[in-house]
Design an enzyme around this catalytic site. Structure first.
Site, short mmCIF file in Angstrom:
data_model
loop_
_atom_site.label_atom_id
_atom_site.label_comp_id
_atom_site.label_asym_id
_atom_site.label_seq_id
_atom_site.Cartn_x
_atom_site.Cartn_y
_atom_site.Cartn_z
N LYS A 50 1.09 -1.24 -0.07
CA LYS A 50 -0.16 0.31 0.01
C LYS A 50 0.86 0.81 -0.43
O LYS A 50 0.30 2.21 -0.90
CB LYS A 50 -0.79 -0.15 1.49
CG LYS A 50 -2.41 -0.78 0.97
CD LYS A 50 -2.35 -1.23 2.19
CE LYS A 50 -3.66 -2.43 1.97
NZ LYS A 50 -4.57 -3.15 3.15
N GLN A 94 -4.78 -1.49 9.21
CA GLN A 94 -4.44 -2.93 8.84
C GLN A 94 -5.24 -3.97 10.33
O GLN A 94 -4.89 -3.73 11.39
CB GLN A 94 -3.05 -3.12 8.79
CG GLN A 94 -2.61 -4.75 8.26
CD GLN A 94 -3.32 -4.74 6.10
OE1 GLN A 94 -3.51 -3.82 5.58
NE2 GLN A 94 -3.74 -5.68 6.06
N ASP A 117 -11.36 1.84 3.39
CA ASP A 117 -11.49 1.13 3.73
C ASP A 117 -12.85 0.24 3.59
O ASP A 117 -13.24 -1.11 3.12
CB ASP A 117 -10.76 -0.37 4.97
CG ASP A 117 -9.76 -0.82 5.02
OD1 ASP A 117 -9.50 -1.48 3.80
OD2 ASP A 117 -8.79 -0.87 5.93
#
Ligand code: NAD
Length: 281
Positions: A50, A94, A117
């Site tokens: 990312k 994450q 997300d």
């Protein structure tokens, strides 16, 4: 006839190239912050990827790598700071987090406007209700992009999603429904998985079970999207038994090189969308 392979890498690169040229003309740059707690090897790889994508595209990028024993309180403080930081437009933590941290508290702490997300209930609720939002869930949105490249029309098609997680299965089913598919969600308690899949014009497999779905279970010509990422003898493999499925499917994604690159590209797209939405306010 063997199935056409859908090239996720190529599609993701074209999306990233488009984003890169759009971002070149923007000031200030969209900013993405990624927070990693602990040293899970898969999470480390995802976060590095990312970071690489962000820089390549031209975002302002911040990655916070925190030790495994970081307290929930300290993580919440960091999130509050990033929520308030005007340089940051997209923020993701994450998952999975170490066991002593309550994941749902962390998901709720991220400002929904920066939740690239699409995990916050404000964003999943908007998806459920069909309300417009800047962000879409990355992996399911990537699956839709892959299906759309086949040219197969979704309207009226039977779709089966295997898996009912909040991250993949459920939102993938909602996106297919929004695209006028007739959707069945299968899961670990489904009585006859093969019978459900045999009906499907479109299959999205997200069970996390290597080779769960074989060619013999598929309808001829089906579009098969393999989200699964399983390590078998050190090798990355999907939920679809690729060799047998390729003989029956019309289109199929490989693992690796299918859904994974699209998930990353959709995250970048979400960051740009979140930036635009925040600047408009
Ligand atoms: P999860 O473990 O949260 O959910 C798995 C789902 O599969 C559950 O709902 C379960 O009911 C169902 N399931 C399990 N065994 C089954 C069986 N035998 N038959 C039918 N259904 C069964 O996992 P997740 O987070 O949704 O991820 C699913 C897979 O997708 C994993 O392999 C994960 O690594 C992968 N993944 C890939 C990407 C990507 O970008 N490529 C992104 C997210 C997840």
């Amino acid at each position: 006839m063997t199935a056409q392979i859908i090239d996720g890498k190529k599609l993701a690169q074209s999306i990233k190239d488009r984003l890169k040229s759009e971002i070149a003309g923007l000031a200030p740059k969209p900013g993405l912050a990624v927070v990693l707690v602990g040293d899970d090897p898969a999470s480390r790889t995802y976060v590095n990827a990312k970071e690489k994508d962000s820089r390549e595209i031209g975002f302002y990028s911040e990655v916070r790598r925190l030790p495994k024993n970081t307290s929930e309180e300290n993580l919440l403080e960091l999130i509050t700071g990033l929520n308030q930081n005007p340089q940051i437009h997209g923020l993701l933590v994450q998952l999975p987090l170490p066991g002593h941290i309550d994941e749902s508290k962390i998901i709720l702490a991220v400002d929904p406007a920066k939740d690239v997300d699409c995990f916050h209930p404000v964003n999943t609720g908007a998806l459920f209700s069909g309300l417009p939002r800047a962000v879409l869930p990355c992996t399911p949105a990537g699956c839709l992009e892959l299906i759309k490249t086949t040219g197969v029309s979704l309207s009226g098609k039977k779709a089966v999603v295997v898996g009912r997680s909040n991250i993949v299965g459920k939102p993938a089913a909602l996106l297919l429904l929004q695209n006028n598919c007739t959707v069945t969600i299968c899961h670990s308690r489904t009585a006859d998985l093969a019978a459900e899949i045999r009906q499907a014009d479109i299959v999205i497999a997200a069970a996390g079970k290597a080779g769960l779905i074989t060619g013999a279970m598929l309808k001829k010509g089906a579009v098969v999207i393999d989200v699964g990422t399983n390590r078998v003898d050190g090798k990355l493999t999907g939920d679809i038994d690729f060799a047998s499925a390729q003989e029956i499917a019309g289109f199929i994604t490989p693992v690796p090189g299918g859904v994974g690159p699209l998930t990353r590209a959709m995250l970048m797209q979400n960051t740009l969308n979140a930036y635009k939405a925040q600047l408009q306010k």
